[in-house]
Write an enzyme that holds these catalytic residues in place. Sequence first.
Site, PDB file in Angstrom:
ATOM      1  CG  ASP A  10      -1.908 -76.374  20.643  1.00  0.00           C
ATOM      2  OD1 ASP A  10      -1.476 -77.534  20.494  1.00  0.00           O
ATOM      3  OD2 ASP A  10      -2.490 -75.756  19.747  1.00  0.00           O
TER       4      ASP A  10
ATOM      5  CG  HIS B 252      -3.621 -79.971  22.931  1.00  0.00           C
ATOM      6  ND1 HIS B 252      -4.027 -79.479  21.706  1.00  0.00           N
ATOM      7  CD2 HIS B 252      -4.525 -79.520  23.839  1.00  0.00           C
ATOM      8  CE1 HIS B 252      -5.121 -78.742  21.876  1.00  0.00           C
ATOM      9  NE2 HIS B 252      -5.440 -78.760  23.161  1.00  0.00           N
TER      10      HIS B 252
END
Length: 828
Positions: free
Chosen positions: A631, A657
């Site tokens: 993430d 991310h």
Amino acid sequence: MPDQNRPSHRRRPATRRVLATAGALAVVGAAVPLIAQAAMPAKARTLTVASDGGKYRTVQAAVDAARPGDRIRIAKGTYREVVHVPVDKTGMTITGATGNPADVVISYGNSAGSAKPGGGQLGTEGSATATFAAAGLTVENLTVVNSFDRAAAHPGTPTQAVAVAAEGDRQVFRNDRIIGHQDTLLTWSPNATAQTRQYFVGDYVEGDVDMIFGNATAVLDHATIQADDDGAPAGGLNGFLTAANTDASHKYGLLITDSTVRSTAKDSTYYLGRPWHPTDSSVAQVVIRNTVLPAAIKSTTPWTDMSGFSWRSARLSSYGNTGPGAGAGAETGGDSPQLSAEQAAALTARAYLAGSDGWNPVGHAPSTGSGSPVPAGMATGDTRHVTEPVPPTTTCAAVPATLTMTARTTHASSETTPPDTARIQKALDGCAQTGQNTVAVRLRAGDGAHTAFLTGPLTIHQGEVLLLDSGVTLYGSRNPADYQQSGKPKCGTLASSSGGCKPLIHVEGANAGIEAIRAADGSQGRIDGRGDQTILNTGTSWWQLATDAQKAGSNQNNPRLIQADNSDNFTLYHVDLLNSANFHVVYNGGNGFTAWGVRIKTPATARNTDGIDPAGATNVTITDSFIMDGDDGIAIKGGNKASSNITVSGNHFYGTHGISIGSETSSGVTNVLFRDNTLTGTDALGNTSGSSAGIRIKSSPANGGKVSDIGYLNTCLDAVRAPLVFDTHYSGGSGSNTPWFTGITVDGVTATHSPSGAKSTLVGLDPAHPLQVTLEHLNLDVTTATAANAHISAADTNLHPSGSGVTVTPTNNPGTAPTCTFPAFPTF
């Protein structure tokens, strides 16, 4: 005038005639380092030096055996020798294996008056403990000492004693310690009119008389300069920080920028410098800018003459310095030439080092997180002066390991009831501190075979550092009952809400930390959440549960690895964090958080495994870390409480991310500086990120607020699908909040190998709340963008967004996009 007990002139280096020829060769072959580095990677070797065993027991033996482009890795130890890297060993890297320069020391004690083999004296240049003559050289994580004892020297003996002689073009010195007394650091061009540039970033330099001297173009960036106390009374003379002899043909000489000078000496006992004038063409050029100066500096008269040559005939000036030793201009009664803002804009690290070939080492992320100077007007980040952490010197309790978990599991009874929870917690409960005291609770190996701990949730109290020995692993329980939060959804299940699990490690109270010992081979203690393994008494893993939640539109109840709540002055240092079941690190609501040398290793496919998330936090530094997760690599949040004064620098991200702000920004996020970071869209295991982003601010009317004064300086992107994302409509969130991104500066981005379909997003909420962003020095290989409601200032960028409500105002600021390298994730 100089004190009669101090040298008032300098000997010219004794070997000047020989090295002038070598210098001419280095200039003629100025392109060699680039060619060598570009052509050599497949053939380059790593030569390891270890004084206690191995093929090379001395640094010089490895240098002698090395070829251009090779890497020399020096194990922990003290090497008592003189080292010389000749001009033909171009493009090499010499590095301390542990990353801590105090661990790897090269020391010798010659002086200018020391006898030279064959007769005569060594001279100043010949006294150097380490001479680096090759172009394209990188020296990092080392300590180099000249241990010459001036007090014990025979009267009349020349006392110049160089620690480092830097003598090649395009040299980088990073995270080094350079220690001596007189003439500590020689920045030298054997041919005075040649192009010879050296970049010292995040280094420590210690000495007294003329400690930084020479005729090269040299930049000390984010350095710490220690001016020793030699006993002079207030107003007397201890020494001089600089003694440049820049050739008149060169615009740039010595620059000290964004640094800190420290001293315990009496007030007004140090000059900033004096001009060394050994030849008629020597006209010193020195700028000291944006640097903290102590009271030991003669603030009203910081420059002085040398050997009858007036400092006023040289080029000596200051700009933007602070502290009690900052010089006063003539308008306030001082005698310290001050640059104008316009002059200062042309005297930056990049300008000094660019030369005729555009060299820009300032764009490379330094291992200490100290990087390129922050341009005026950009966010400044953490207001603290952050230095590398040091583990506590006092151990309150030591807990030995009793387990061997070679496959990261153990027998069923221990998995059901982790055997180490109670004994580690007992040590932590018994060692809690008051006031500013800090002690270690040490997890150590029982013996060579027993290096593992298995535990349920732990609580770290005020003044405690959980300290893991190198080679020790703390494993998290797989039993969800161990983590159960009272009155919350069942841990280890899907539910309509989350929050059912306690974190593996909870930190409460000030001055706490989680740290590890880094060994000579680079290994360090680790914490493994085992998110990839089956949750006890189920058929699924923590990571699979997260994936199932996404498919079902539900919430997984998984434990975070580390959570610190309202813990001021919290530290993570040299620790490996692996396989978290959920977020790796959450820092909630505190003032003062340092993460340094952290290595997070979780696959890009593991959902909701953020790296480090400061939330409602102030004064945060995250630096010198390697972060791989499924993430956000970093996610700065301002939900219930604002976040501010945050620096994220010198880090490397893999498969994440992005380096993110949001999505929770309702209370505001301000003064955040991202600098000298690299991001790759693929993790070290070959997994491609499912939401590959680089620079990212995300929010929506569901949880938005003002995000302001955010700076991105020198960001390197590789294989990233979304290079720049400023998204005020994240996930289609709706509500009555107002996400407004303003005062955003992006200065220096290079993107390579962007995948098909790569696209940037620059979208403000509406015409009343436009995105306000400055884009400078962007070199993206894919320039597709979606833009709306954005006011953009642009300079030297190939990204040209357009769309409804988009205005672009051209500007003209000097600089270039960074030159990028992307290090491999460390092997461990």
